[in-house]
Design an enzyme around this catalytic site. Structure first.
Site, PDB file in Angstrom:
ATOM      1  N   ASP A 244       1.531   2.817   3.719  1.00 44.47           N
ATOM      2  CA  ASP A 244       0.566   3.808   3.210  1.00 44.47           C
ATOM      3  C   ASP A 244       1.296   5.134   2.947  1.00 44.47           C
ATOM      4  O   ASP A 244       0.781   6.218   3.268  1.00 44.47           O
ATOM      5  CB  ASP A 244      -0.605   4.003   4.179  1.00 44.47           C
ATOM      6  CG  ASP A 244      -1.738   4.811   3.562  1.00 44.47           C
ATOM      7  OD1 ASP A 244      -1.696   5.072   2.337  1.00 44.47           O
ATOM      8  OD2 ASP A 244      -2.658   5.195   4.298  1.00 44.47           O
TER       9      ASP A 244
ATOM     10  N   ASN B 133      -4.991   6.803  -6.762  1.00 47.21           N
ATOM     11  CA  ASN B 133      -5.506   8.176  -6.640  1.00 47.21           C
ATOM     12  C   ASN B 133      -4.478   9.234  -7.030  1.00 47.21           C
ATOM     13  O   ASN B 133      -4.123  10.100  -6.247  1.00 47.21           O
ATOM     14  CB  ASN B 133      -6.038   8.437  -5.229  1.00 47.21           C
ATOM     15  CG  ASN B 133      -4.984   8.246  -4.161  1.00 47.21           C
ATOM     16  OD1 ASN B 133      -4.070   7.438  -4.322  1.00 47.21           O
ATOM     17  ND2 ASN B 133      -5.073   8.987  -3.093  1.00 47.21           N
TER      18      ASN B 133
ATOM     19  N   HIS C  81       0.850  -1.211   0.000  1.00 49.41           N
ATOM     20  CA  HIS C  81       0.000   0.000   0.000  1.00 49.41           C
ATOM     21  C   HIS C  81       0.879   1.252   0.000  1.00 49.41           C
ATOM     22  O   HIS C  81       1.366   1.688   1.048  1.00 49.41           O
ATOM     23  CB  HIS C  81      -0.907  -0.016   1.226  1.00 49.41           C
ATOM     24  CG  HIS C  81      -1.911   1.086   1.250  1.00 49.41           C
ATOM     25  ND1 HIS C  81      -3.126   0.983   1.871  1.00 49.41           N
ATOM     26  CD2 HIS C  81      -1.886   2.340   0.730  1.00 49.41           C
ATOM     27  CE1 HIS C  81      -3.806   2.108   1.739  1.00 49.41           C
ATOM     28  NE2 HIS C  81      -3.049   2.969   1.051  1.00 49.41           N
TER      29      HIS C  81
END
Ligand code: DOR
Ligand code: ZN
Length: 381
Positions: A253, A87, A53
Site C-alpha cells: 500500500d 486515486n 496494491h
C-alpha cells in the site's frame, strides 16, 4: 536467451540447485547447464514479488511520486509487478484518464497493472486493459457502484472506514449482504486487513485477503505513521500476525507524500506510508529467522497475488514470466533509495534479508547497486 544457475525456488520442489533458461519467459528449467550467470552460494533465485496494491501517483500528483521514482524503488525492493491504484489526478474513473495513465505507465521499470475507480464509464472501462476496480469506503454510497459490482473484472475492496469516521471498523456488512444475495459476480479481494477478524470475514464471504507490513509492525505516534485504514491497538496488531498463515498476499500500500507534507499538523497531514521496497526483504527476513516457511513467503509475495490478478507469474516454471527476485541472508537496516517519499516510519527497521538482484521481463532491473531503465509491460494487455 539467458541462463542463470544457483539455488532456485521451484514450484513443488522448494529450494534446489537448478539452471533457468529464459528470455522474456521461462523456457527451460534444467538441473545443469553452462550458465551466463552463476548466483553466489548464499543467494536464492525466487519468483518475482508481485505487489498488488501501490499508489504510483504520476500524472498530476507526480510531485509526490512519479512512475520512474516509484518503480525504481520497487525494483530496489525486489518487486517485479505493481498494481496501481486510481486515486491520482485526474481520478482514474474515465476512459480518457485511464488511457493517459496507461500511456504514462509505459515508462515503468517493472511490470504493472492498473485499476480504475468507481465512476459512470464502467462499461467503457471494462473493455480496456485494466486489472479491475478499486472500491473505497465512500464509493459504497454511490449509485455507479452497481455497474462495477456486476463487472467480471477483479474488485479490490477497501474494507474499513477512514480515520475521520472511526468507530465502526469491521468489514462492511453491505459487502457480505451483497455476496450472500449473489448480486455480485467475478472476483473480490479485500485489501489491507488490519485485524484477524477482517481476514476471517473476508474468507467467510468467499473473498481473498491481504495484509500490509505496517499493520503488522507499527503503532501510531505521529503523522509519519498516519495511514488509512489506521493502525490498530496493540492487541489487534499482535493478533494480526496469525493471519500471515492464511492471507493470500502481502502488499505495501505504498502511498507516497512529500516529507514536507508529512510534517504538517497531524489533523491536516495526508495519510499514507511509502515503503514499497520494505515488503520483500521483510517477509524473507521472517523466513531466515525461522518464523515463516519459504513456501508461505512465496505464496504471500508472488504466487498468491499473481493468482488473484490471474497472471502467469509468481512461479519459477516453464511458460511463466521471467521475473525473479534474488535475495540473500544479510543483516541491515531498512532505508529507501529512489522514492520521493524518502522518509518512512520503517526506516532503520532491522532486516535479515536483502534483495541483491531483480529481473523483469528477463532483464536485470536492479543489480544490487543500480536500477536500470528496463521497460515493464502491462500484464493485462
Ligand atoms: O493511507 C492511505 N493513503 N490510504 C488510502 O486509502 C489512500 C492512500 C493515499 O493515496 O495516500
Ligand atoms: Zn491504498
Amino acid at each position: 536467451m539467458l541462463r542463470v544457475s544457483g539455488k532456485c525456488y521451484l514450484e513443488g520442489r522448494g529450494l534446489v540447485e537448478a539452471c533457468i533458461e529464459f528470455d522474456r519467459v521461462i523456457r527451460k528449467v534444467r538441473s545443469h547447464c553452462v550458465p551466463d550467470l552463476t548466483l553466489r552460494s548464499d543467494e536464492l533465485l525466487m519468483p518475482g514479488s508481485v505487489d498488488l496494491h501501490v499508489h504510483v501517483r504520476g500524472l498530476g500528483l507526480s510531485y509526490k511520486e512519479d512512475v520512474s521514482s516509484a518503480t525504481s524503488e520497487a525494483a530496489y525492493g525486489g518487486v517485479t509487478l505493481v498494481g496501481d491504484m486510481p486515486n491520482t489526478h485526474p481520478y482514474l474513473n474515465t476512459a480518457e484518464a485511464v488511457l493517459e495513465k496507461l500511456r504514462e505507465m509505459e515508462r515503468s521499470r517493472i511490470d504493472f497493472v492498473v485499476y480504475a475507480g468507481v465512476g459512470s464509464e464502467t462499461k467503457k472501462l471494462d473493455a480496456m486493459p485494466i486489472a479491475g476496480y478499486k472500491v473505497f469506503p465512500e464509493d459504497l454510497e454511490r449509485p455507479e457502484l452497481e455497474d462495477v459490482l456486476s463487472s467480471s473484472k477483479l474488485k479490490i475492496l477497501h474494507p474499513e472506514v477512514p480515520n475521520s469516521l472511526q468507530g465502526q471498523r469491521t468489514l462492511r456488512a453491505l459487502w457480505q449482504e451483497l455476496a450472500s444475495l449473489r448480486l455480485v459476480r467475478g472476483r473480490f479481494h479485500v485489501t489491507h486487513c488490519t485485524s484477524k477478524e477482517t481476514v476471517e470475514l473476508a474468507h467467510g464471504s468467499g473473498f481473498t485477503a491481504d495484509l500490509t507490513p505496517h499493520h503488522l509492525l507499527l503503532h501510531e505516534s505521529d503523522c509519519w505513521d498516519k495511514v488509512n485504514p489506521p493502525l490498530r491497538d496493540e492487541t489487534t496488531r499482535r493478533a494480526l500476525w496469525d493471519s500471515l498463515w492464511v492471507a493470500e498476499a502481502v502488499v505495501s500500500d505504498h502511498a507516497p507524500h512529500l516529507p514536507e507534507e508529512k510534517r504538517w499538523h497531524y489533523d491536516i497531514c495526508p495519510p499514507g506510508i511509502a515503503a514499497i521496497s520494505f515488503t520483500t526483504p521483510f517477509i524473507y527476513s521472517l523466513v531466515f529467522r525461522g518464523v515463516l516457511s519459504v513456501d508461505r513467503a512465496v505464496q504471500l509475495l508472488s504466487k498468491g497475488p499473481a493468482t488473484i490478478l490471474g497472471l502467469k507469474m509468481g512461479e519459477i516454471a516453464e511458460g511463466f514470466a521471467a521475473n525473479f527476485t534474488v535475495v540473500r541472508r544479510e543483516y541491515w537496516r531498512y532505508s529507501t533509495a529512489y522514492t520521493k517519499a524518502s522518509h518512512t516510519p520503517l526506516d532503520g527497521y532491522p532486516l535479515n534479508a536483502r534483495v541483491t538482484m531483480t529481473f523483469v521481463q528477463g532483464k536485470v532491473a536492479f543489480d544490487g547497486g543500480e536500477v536500470y531503465p528496463v521497460r515493464g509491460v502491462n500484464a493485462i494487455a
